[in-house]
Motif scaffolding. Structure first.
Motif, mmCIF file in Angstrom:
data_model
loop_
_atom_site.group_PDB
_atom_site.id
_atom_site.type_symbol
_atom_site.label_atom_id
_atom_site.label_comp_id
_atom_site.label_asym_id
_atom_site.label_seq_id
_atom_site.Cartn_x
_atom_site.Cartn_y
_atom_site.Cartn_z
ATOM 1 N N LEU A 46 0.829 -1.202 0.000
ATOM 2 C CA LEU A 46 0.000 0.000 0.000
ATOM 3 C C LEU A 46 0.868 1.257 0.000
ATOM 4 N N ASP A 47 1.968 1.200 0.727
ATOM 5 C CA ASP A 47 2.848 2.365 0.838
ATOM 6 C C ASP A 47 3.510 2.701 -0.485
ATOM 7 N N ARG A 48 3.552 1.756 -1.397
ATOM 8 C CA ARG A 48 4.176 2.008 -2.696
ATOM 9 C C ARG A 48 3.228 2.679 -3.682
ATOM 10 N N PHE A 49 1.957 2.739 -3.346
ATOM 11 C CA PHE A 49 1.020 3.494 -4.178
ATOM 12 C C PHE A 49 1.094 4.966 -3.784
ATOM 13 N N LEU A 50 1.354 5.826 -4.745
ATOM 14 C CA LEU A 50 1.420 7.249 -4.454
ATOM 15 C C LEU A 50 0.082 7.769 -3.954
ATOM 16 N N MET A 51 -1.007 7.252 -4.525
ATOM 17 C CA MET A 51 -2.347 7.680 -4.125
ATOM 18 C C MET A 51 -3.286 6.493 -4.073
ATOM 19 N N CYS A 52 -4.311 6.635 -3.240
ATOM 20 C CA CYS A 52 -5.439 5.715 -3.220
ATOM 21 C C CYS A 52 -6.706 6.564 -3.253
ATOM 22 N N VAL A 53 -7.559 6.341 -4.236
ATOM 23 C CA VAL A 53 -8.749 7.170 -4.398
ATOM 24 C C VAL A 53 -9.983 6.290 -4.557
ATOM 25 N N GLY A 54 -11.119 6.860 -4.241
ATOM 26 C CA GLY A 54 -12.405 6.243 -4.520
ATOM 27 C C GLY A 54 -13.073 6.977 -5.667
ATOM 28 N N VAL A 55 -13.956 6.294 -6.363
ATOM 29 C CA VAL A 55 -14.639 6.911 -7.496
ATOM 30 C C VAL A 55 -15.978 7.493 -7.066
ATOM 31 N N GLY A 56 -16.787 6.691 -6.386
ATOM 32 C CA GLY A 56 -18.110 7.155 -6.002
ATOM 33 C C GLY A 56 -19.078 7.091 -7.168
ATOM 34 N N TYR A 57 -20.338 7.315 -6.869
ATOM 35 C CA TYR A 57 -21.359 7.293 -7.908
ATOM 36 C C TYR A 57 -21.419 8.642 -8.616
ATOM 37 N N PRO A 58 -21.733 8.648 -9.920
ATOM 38 C CA PRO A 58 -21.872 9.923 -10.631
ATOM 39 C C PRO A 58 -23.141 10.650 -10.218
ATOM 40 N N ASP A 59 -23.191 11.940 -10.501
ATOM 41 C CA ASP A 59 -24.428 12.661 -10.227
ATOM 42 C C ASP A 59 -25.502 12.228 -11.233
ATOM 43 N N HIS A 60 -26.725 12.711 -11.034
ATOM 44 C CA HIS A 60 -27.861 12.233 -11.826
ATOM 45 C C HIS A 60 -27.666 12.501 -13.313
ATOM 46 N N ARG A 61 -27.224 13.690 -13.653
ATOM 47 C CA ARG A 61 -27.075 14.050 -15.071
ATOM 48 C C ARG A 61 -25.997 13.193 -15.740
ATOM 49 N N ALA A 62 -24.864 13.009 -15.035
ATOM 50 C CA ALA A 62 -23.791 12.201 -15.600
ATOM 51 C C ALA A 62 -24.232 10.752 -15.773
ATOM 52 N N GLU A 63 -25.006 10.240 -14.811
ATOM 53 C CA GLU A 63 -25.470 8.857 -14.915
ATOM 54 C C GLU A 63 -26.472 8.691 -16.050
ATOM 55 N N MET A 64 -27.278 9.718 -16.319
ATOM 56 C CA MET A 64 -28.189 9.669 -17.471
ATOM 57 C C MET A 64 -27.391 9.578 -18.770
ATOM 58 N N THR A 65 -26.308 10.328 -18.853
ATOM 59 C CA THR A 65 -25.470 10.297 -20.054
ATOM 60 C C THR A 65 -24.840 8.924 -20.236
ATOM 61 N N VAL A 66 -24.341 8.368 -19.127
ATOM 62 C CA VAL A 66 -23.733 7.044 -19.202
ATOM 63 C C VAL A 66 -24.769 5.991 -19.595
ATOM 64 N N ALA A 67 -25.936 6.053 -18.980
ATOM 65 C CA ALA A 67 -26.976 5.065 -19.266
ATOM 66 C C ALA A 67 -27.495 5.185 -20.688
ATOM 67 N N GLY A 68 -27.629 6.423 -21.191
ATOM 68 C CA GLY A 68 -28.139 6.631 -22.542
ATOM 69 C C GLY A 68 -27.152 6.249 -23.612
#
Length: 340
Positions: free
Chosen positions: A182-204
């Motif tokens: 774990l210490d060798r990774f410069l960063m660790c990030v989470g993505v999370g869910y997109p907002d409603h508009r972004a999820e509509m774009t992805v779904a469409g």
């Protein structure tokens, strides 16, 4: 839809201001390109690019279906570089990653056949599904940029980045990553869910009436040589004044003194944080770092390096909460002293 600019030549610049300007332009072009398929998470895209140009590795941890692998594929597609993908499974062996030496009867000699780790960007999908023995095959290459097989050392291409993904909720058949890895990774990030508009774009699947491209359909923005050059610009041309450097180191040191923390961030965390703030400054067109850069990157750079006590976990206090506590405690340098 954002139109990707054509590839440019980025020669060594005589003045740092010119180099930093080109860096910021390239950073934005890459982020725009990736956002064509990975939508609604500009901050995550910028963190991934920060890890790339800081010559570090990235671990993305989140639930299934949030686009972790899509982000990795889009980043790889945006680079005219050698990109490899490893699907980690319990039966994966270290040699499946590093490569093997094969005896050739015709020549009477051993020939090294490199494994998939020999790429500029190595996507490690669900890295925690491999056994600790297989995970340890990445320790040397992530730190030193080389692999030792049968007593022979082989350098991997530069730039070199491990982009690993991990599913935190399905723990059956998985192995927790050891603190050393774990210490060798410069960063660790989470993505999370997109907002409603972004999820509509992805779904469409369409944008402005046009079919949304897949990651492999994205145009390339930079070459491996250009990534190396921009990494050098961030490393050598962005100033970190002593008050900012002192602030960054004090933030890291404070993680070792928190109650409820069994193990804080070590000196590698300080190095990683300073490398990351240089890139963030350059991406914003500055040739100097600010305390705000430290504040913005402390959590993704440091949180995964903390080993919390059991009672801290039972109380529902996360490593990110502890980093926020550190930032609230550590005194920030005066504005007039940071750009000198």
């Amino acid at each position: 839809m954002t139109t990707a600019p054509p590839q440019q030549s980025f020669p060594d610049a005589a003045e740092s201001a010119v180099s930093i300007k080109l860096f910021a332009e390239c950073f934005r072009a890459l982020a725009d390109n990736i956002e064509r398929v990975f939508r609604g998470k500009r901050d995550v895209v910028e963190l991934a690019l920060t890890a790339l140009f800081a010559e570090g590795h990235l671990l993305v941890v989140d639930v299934p279906g949030t686009g972790k692998t899509t982000l990795a594929r889009a980043l790889a597609a945006s680079l005219a570089a050698d990109c490899k993908r490893i699907q980690f499974t319990p039966d994966l062996l270290p040699s499946d990653i590093t490569g093997v030496s094969v005896f050739r009867q015709g020549s009477g000699e051993f020939e090294f056949l490199p494994g998939p780790v020999f790429g500029h960007v190595v996507i490690g999908d669900e890295i925690n599904r491999a056994s600790p023995k297989t995970q340890s095959a990445l320790l040397e290459v992530m730190e030193e940029g080389r692999i030792t097989v049968d007593g022979q050392t082989h350098a991997v291409p530069q730039p070199f980045m491990v982009f690993a993904t991990q599913n935190p909720v399905e723990m059956a058949g998985t192995y927790p990553l050891p603190e050393a890895q774990l210490d060798r990774f410069l960063m660790c990030v989470g993505v999370g869910y997109p907002d409603h508009r972004a999820e509509m774009t992805v779904a469409g699947g369409t944008v402005d009436g046009r079919v949304d491209p897949g990651p492999e359909e994205l145009p390339t923005i930079v070459t491996a040589a250009q990534v190396r050059e921009f990494a050098r610009i961030a490393r050598e041309r962005v100033r970190v004044a002593e008050p900012v450097l002192d602030y960054a180191v004090r933030v890291v040191a404070a993680t070792r003194e928190l109650p409820g923390v069994r193990l804080g961030a070590g000196p590698r965390g300080s190095v990683a944080l300073v490398r990351a703030i240089r890139v963030r400054a350059a991406a914003q067109g500055r040739d100097y770092a600010l305390p705000e850069d430290v504040k913005a990157l402390a959590q993704p750079v440091l949180a995964h390096r903390l080993l919390t006590a059991p009672d801290t976990e039972l109380a529902g206090v996360s490593a990110a909460d502890l980093i926020a506590e550190v930032l609230a405690r550590v005194e920030v340098p005066r504005p007039g002293a940071v750009a000198s």
